[in-house]
Scaffold this motif. Sequence first.
Motif, PDB file in Angstrom:
ATOM      1  N   HIS A  82       0.842  -1.195   0.000  1.00 19.96           N
ATOM      2  CA  HIS A  82       0.000   0.000   0.000  1.00 19.96           C
ATOM      3  C   HIS A  82       0.875   1.242   0.000  1.00 19.96           C
ATOM      4  O   HIS A  82       0.394   2.360   0.099  1.00 19.96           O
ATOM      5  CB  HIS A  82      -0.973  -0.006   1.195  1.00 19.96           C
ATOM      6  CG  HIS A  82      -0.278  -0.031   2.523  1.00 19.96           C
ATOM      7  ND1 HIS A  82      -0.363  -1.086   3.380  1.00 19.96           N
ATOM      8  CD2 HIS A  82       0.534   0.863   3.107  1.00 19.96           C
ATOM      9  CE1 HIS A  82       0.371  -0.844   4.448  1.00 19.96           C
ATOM     10  NE2 HIS A  82       0.924   0.332   4.308  1.00 19.96           N
ATOM     11  N   ASP A  83       2.187   0.998  -0.079  1.00 15.20           N
ATOM     12  CA  ASP A  83       3.138   2.099  -0.021  1.00 15.20           C
ATOM     13  C   ASP A  83       3.578   2.440  -1.449  1.00 15.20           C
ATOM     14  O   ASP A  83       4.226   1.641  -2.119  1.00 15.20           O
ATOM     15  CB  ASP A  83       4.334   1.661   0.836  1.00 15.20           C
ATOM     16  CG  ASP A  83       5.367   2.768   0.980  1.00 15.20           C
ATOM     17  OD1 ASP A  83       5.450   3.630   0.077  1.00 15.20           O
ATOM     18  OD2 ASP A  83       6.089   2.758   1.982  1.00 15.20           O
ATOM     19  N   GLN A  84       3.199   3.627  -1.921  1.00 15.72           N
ATOM     20  CA  GLN A  84       3.474   3.960  -3.317  1.00 15.72           C
ATOM     21  C   GLN A  84       4.969   4.046  -3.606  1.00 15.72           C
ATOM     22  O   GLN A  84       5.409   3.684  -4.688  1.00 15.72           O
ATOM     23  CB  GLN A  84       2.782   5.260  -3.700  1.00 15.72           C
ATOM     24  CG  GLN A  84       3.015   6.371  -2.706  1.00 15.72           C
ATOM     25  CD  GLN A  84       2.530   7.686  -3.248  1.00 15.72           C
ATOM     26  OE1 GLN A  84       2.892   8.070  -4.346  1.00 15.72           O
ATOM     27  NE2 GLN A  84       1.690   8.358  -2.494  1.00 15.72           N
ATOM     28  N   THR A  85       5.761   4.471  -2.617  1.00 16.92           N
ATOM     29  CA  THR A  85       7.202   4.561  -2.853  1.00 16.92           C
ATOM     30  C   THR A  85       7.759   3.173  -3.158  1.00 16.92           C
ATOM     31  O   THR A  85       8.537   2.995  -4.096  1.00 16.92           O
ATOM     32  CB  THR A  85       7.909   5.125  -1.611  1.00 16.92           C
ATOM     33  OG1 THR A  85       7.112   6.167  -1.090  1.00 16.92           O
ATOM     34  CG2 THR A  85       9.268   5.644  -1.949  1.00 16.92           C
ATOM     35  N   GLU A  86       7.343   2.198  -2.335  1.00 14.49           N
ATOM     36  CA  GLU A  86       7.804   0.827  -2.567  1.00 14.49           C
ATOM     37  C   GLU A  86       7.397   0.346  -3.948  1.00 14.49           C
ATOM     38  O   GLU A  86       8.190  -0.232  -4.680  1.00 14.49           O
ATOM     39  CB  GLU A  86       7.203  -0.124  -1.512  1.00 14.49           C
ATOM     40  CG  GLU A  86       7.979  -0.152  -0.232  1.00 14.49           C
ATOM     41  CD  GLU A  86       7.372  -1.117   0.790  1.00 14.49           C
ATOM     42  OE1 GLU A  86       6.731  -2.104   0.376  1.00 14.49           O
ATOM     43  OE2 GLU A  86       7.547  -0.862   1.981  1.00 14.49           O
ATOM     44  N   ALA A  87       6.140   0.592  -4.296  1.00 13.18           N
ATOM     45  CA  ALA A  87       5.632   0.103  -5.577  1.00 13.18           C
ATOM     46  C   ALA A  87       6.366   0.769  -6.736  1.00 13.18           C
ATOM     47  O   ALA A  87       6.810   0.106  -7.665  1.00 13.18           O
ATOM     48  CB  ALA A  87       4.138   0.361  -5.677  1.00 13.18           C
ATOM     49  N   LEU A  88       6.505   2.073  -6.653  1.00  9.52           N
ATOM     50  CA  LEU A  88       7.066   2.802  -7.782  1.00  9.52           C
ATOM     51  C   LEU A  88       8.555   2.527  -7.942  1.00  9.52           C
ATOM     52  O   LEU A  88       9.083   2.532  -9.048  1.00  9.52           O
ATOM     53  CB  LEU A  88       6.818   4.311  -7.629  1.00  9.52           C
ATOM     54  CG  LEU A  88       5.334   4.709  -7.562  1.00  9.52           C
ATOM     55  CD1 LEU A  88       5.188   6.197  -7.336  1.00  9.52           C
ATOM     56  CD2 LEU A  88       4.586   4.308  -8.820  1.00  9.52           C
ATOM     57  N   THR A  89       9.268   2.285  -6.821  1.00 13.05           N
ATOM     58  CA  THR A  89      10.700   2.012  -6.959  1.00 13.05           C
ATOM     59  C   THR A  89      10.951   0.563  -7.344  1.00 13.05           C
ATOM     60  O   THR A  89      11.937   0.253  -7.984  1.00 13.05           O
ATOM     61  CB  THR A  89      11.471   2.322  -5.666  1.00 13.05           C
ATOM     62  OG1 THR A  89      10.823   1.663  -4.588  1.00 13.05           O
ATOM     63  CG2 THR A  89      11.533   3.802  -5.393  1.00 13.05           C
ATOM     64  N   PHE A  90      10.063  -0.343  -6.954  1.00 16.16           N
ATOM     65  CA  PHE A  90      10.321  -1.761  -7.208  1.00 16.16           C
ATOM     66  C   PHE A  90       9.931  -2.178  -8.618  1.00 16.16           C
ATOM     67  O   PHE A  90      10.647  -2.921  -9.278  1.00 16.16           O
ATOM     68  CB  PHE A  90       9.569  -2.619  -6.187  1.00 16.16           C
ATOM     69  CG  PHE A  90       9.612  -4.086  -6.492  1.00 16.16           C
ATOM     70  CD1 PHE A  90      10.727  -4.830  -6.148  1.00 16.16           C
ATOM     71  CD2 PHE A  90       8.560  -4.710  -7.138  1.00 16.16           C
ATOM     72  CE1 PHE A  90      10.786  -6.183  -6.440  1.00 16.16           C
ATOM     73  CE2 PHE A  90       8.625  -6.061  -7.439  1.00 16.16           C
ATOM     74  CZ  PHE A  90       9.730  -6.799  -7.086  1.00 16.16           C
ATOM     75  N   ALA A  91       8.790  -1.695  -9.074  1.00 17.53           N
ATOM     76  CA  ALA A  91       8.169  -2.340 -10.227  1.00 17.53           C
ATOM     77  C   ALA A  91       8.426  -1.630 -11.548  1.00 17.53           C
ATOM     78  O   ALA A  91       8.626  -0.428 -11.599  1.00 17.53           O
ATOM     79  CB  ALA A  91       6.669  -2.439 -10.000  1.00 17.53           C
ATOM     80  N   ASP A  92       8.407  -2.452 -12.632  1.00 18.81           N
ATOM     81  CA  ASP A  92       8.412  -1.876 -13.978  1.00 18.81           C
ATOM     82  C   ASP A  92       6.999  -1.456 -14.325  1.00 18.81           C
ATOM     83  O   ASP A  92       6.785  -0.501 -15.047  1.00 18.81           O
ATOM     84  CB  ASP A  92       8.848  -2.915 -15.024  1.00 18.81           C
ATOM     85  CG  ASP A  92       9.997  -3.767 -14.546  1.00 18.81           C
ATOM     86  OD1 ASP A  92      10.851  -3.215 -13.850  1.00 18.81           O
ATOM     87  OD2 ASP A  92      10.012  -4.977 -14.856  1.00 18.81           O
ATOM     88  N   ARG A  93       6.067  -2.270 -13.830  1.00 17.17           N
ATOM     89  CA  ARG A  93       4.673  -1.937 -14.082  1.00 17.17           C
ATOM     90  C   ARG A  93       3.902  -1.992 -12.767  1.00 17.17           C
ATOM     91  O   ARG A  93       4.032  -2.948 -12.006  1.00 17.17           O
ATOM     92  CB  ARG A  93       4.068  -2.923 -15.085  1.00 17.17           C
ATOM     93  CG  ARG A  93       4.484  -2.574 -16.508  1.00 17.17           C
ATOM     94  CD  ARG A  93       3.355  -2.805 -17.453  1.00 17.17           C
ATOM     95  NE  ARG A  93       3.085  -4.234 -17.611  1.00 17.17           N
ATOM     96  CZ  ARG A  93       1.991  -4.703 -18.184  1.00 17.17           C
ATOM     97  NH1 ARG A  93       1.051  -3.878 -18.596  1.00 17.17           N
ATOM     98  NH2 ARG A  93       1.818  -6.001 -18.316  1.00 17.17           N
ATOM     99  N   VAL A  94       3.122  -0.966 -12.544  1.00 23.12           N
ATOM    100  CA  VAL A  94       2.362  -0.893 -11.302  1.00 23.12           C
ATOM    101  C   VAL A  94       0.883  -1.099 -11.630  1.00 23.12           C
ATOM    102  O   VAL A  94       0.371  -0.510 -12.577  1.00 23.12           O
ATOM    103  CB  VAL A  94       2.576   0.465 -10.607  1.00 23.12           C
ATOM    104  CG1 VAL A  94       1.760   0.543  -9.327  1.00 23.12           C
ATOM    105  CG2 VAL A  94       4.043   0.676 -10.312  1.00 23.12           C
ATOM    106  N   ILE A  95       0.250  -1.983 -10.845  1.00 21.05           N
ATOM    107  CA  ILE A  95      -1.170  -2.246 -11.039  1.00 21.05           C
ATOM    108  C   ILE A  95      -1.887  -1.611  -9.852  1.00 21.05           C
ATOM    109  O   ILE A  95      -1.681  -2.025  -8.713  1.00 21.05           O
ATOM    110  CB  ILE A  95      -1.445  -3.763 -11.094  1.00 21.05           C
ATOM    111  CG1 ILE A  95      -0.770  -4.365 -12.323  1.00 21.05           C
ATOM    112  CG2 ILE A  95      -2.932  -4.061 -11.116  1.00 21.05           C
ATOM    113  CD1 ILE A  95       0.430  -5.172 -12.047  1.00 21.05           C
TER     114      ILE A  95
END
Lengths: 366, 295
Positions: A204-217
């Motif tokens: 639920h943490d956008q920083t984690e999602a945006l830094t980790f993923a090539d594609r975010v769902i």
Amino acid sequence: MATIELQAIAHRYDSGHGSAIGDAVIPFAVNALDQCWPDGGAYALLGPSGCGKTTLLNIISGLLHPTAGSVLFDGVDVTARSPEQRNIAQVFQFPVVYETLTVADNLAFPLRNRGLPTADIDSRVASVLTMLGLQKQANLKARDLTVDEKQKISLGRGLVRTDVKAILFDEPLTVIDPHLKWQLRTELKKIHQQFQHTMIYVTHDQTEALTFADRVIVMHEGSIVQVGTPQELFEKPQHTFVGRFIGSPGMNVIPCIVEGATAIVGEHRISLQASLGSDFDNSGLQNTELGIRPEYVRLCQEQGLPAVITAIEDVGKHVVVRVNVAGHELKVIQREGEPIPRNPRVWFEPGKMNLYQNAHLVEAAQ
Amino acid sequence: MKTVNNKAWLMVLPVLLLVGLSAIIPLMTVVNYSVQDSFGNNEFFWVGTEWFQEILHSERFLNALQRTLLFSALILAIEIPLGIGIALAMPKRGIGVSICLVLMALPLLIPWNVVGTIWQVFGRIDIGLLGHGLESLGLDYNYTQNTFDAWATIIIMDVWHWTSLVVLLCYSGLVAIPEVYYQAARIDGASRWAVFRYIQLPKIKRVLLIAVLLRFMDSFMIYTEPFVVTGGGPGNATTFLSIDLVQMAIGQFDLGPAAAMSLIYFLIILLLCWVFYTLMTVSDQAVSATKGRTN
């Protein structure tokens, strides 16, 4: 490693014992999803608590059987298969280790369960220990480790299987100290780049999602509202929810009326990029909104809409100014050092405005 | 200079009084008896460790000790695995949980001498359901005459009475295991046995230790039920230490030897509890030792 495909997946949690409440009352936790995630990608499922992202993850891993729809790995329907048969790995929110076993035995556990020869197991375990930097702890009991080391073991039990189809993460850094979060995330990213496992990361943490993923769902109330690169989510949120959820602070969304290439907010007119307004006619478009990121709003004295400053929050690298424009609250990010005018006007950067109709983005005409 | 507040002593005084009256003074009385002899008239003579030596060399005591040890060993060997098994088989949610818990708690609510009476009647060959039933099946069963039958009856009675305690303790440990452990095990492809061995058993180890200690102490001190059912017979076949002790102290009024025996009895229980505790926590200590080193 595998391409993961979801076909019309829906899931609804039972009330348990067929209680008097009709089925219709129980809402779908996940609703009618069609997705295809190509092999070797790093994906993040992002959404607020209760949006169905963990449910979706458990459906992919096979811990949950979906109410409807099917899960395909490399085109093969695996919906009826157990997690073991699907050969996926999952790292949970709280580290799960077999406490009485040593670190090395923990890593060997999934391989022993699959009956691999001892020599293979030993070499795999040794290489994973090196990969995770846990060689020194190899012979310690797993319960003696720190939380982040335990979480590494959870990950290691997935990495140790060479043929693992995908590694799923369910908010794996929740219980990790902030300074170690960065370190672990970097290691994770490195492992992904090196081995190209298909990785799905729930957070639920956008920083984690945006830094980790090539594609975010991005998920919202059981549905996927947008799939895209971090850049796309930021510049072109498909849904006002995405706009508000991503970014800190989130996107400003203000009701407006569109006339030609002009958006009307209260008594003020804002010119849009010509491509945006051309398709519109202003009849019957009650639920039209203008979205603009705080990063793209400027406070100035010469041009724009008159505004009243209601609050100023200094968050260090920049200042968040809350202003009132024609009865709507707007957030403005003012770079540090830039003066805040006494009687400000707000000016929207052209080309950065998005129009929404019934919360969905109106695509610019080409 | 730090002032010492002596008021604290006043506060612990009630506890000291209570413990003194309820434990220390009675215990010291027993110690007192164990080193003296009396021929009535409230006259006592110092005999030193004579009673202790006599007890430790008496065949009667050693036989009773052997019987008691065998009884406890059998009880632990049956009730602990059976209790774990039942706890594993119990439902984790739904209406079945309450039903199982109530059923399990029932035997624990029955007073000891009533349990004894129930089984005494139950096993009788003239009117007892069990005894008469076995006899009509042509089986030779008589707990008042046959040593094996007497033992079997007492052991089955104790299993019936006390396995629930092990079940409830283990169950409480099992339901406290987070679901995510089972999910991880499914993903790792763990067998049912591996789940038990590496998840459930380590997680219930602490409550299991309590169950083992309680069942050991209780079975080692068992008195009422076998006394009611067999009265220690046939012959001395079911005369356990406690029954022997009561016979000596009250039946024969041999206060000195009985006091010495009580103390030996007490020390044996203490020693065996220590052994159990040490054995079951040895891996924990090994762990904290390595932890101490790494830190």
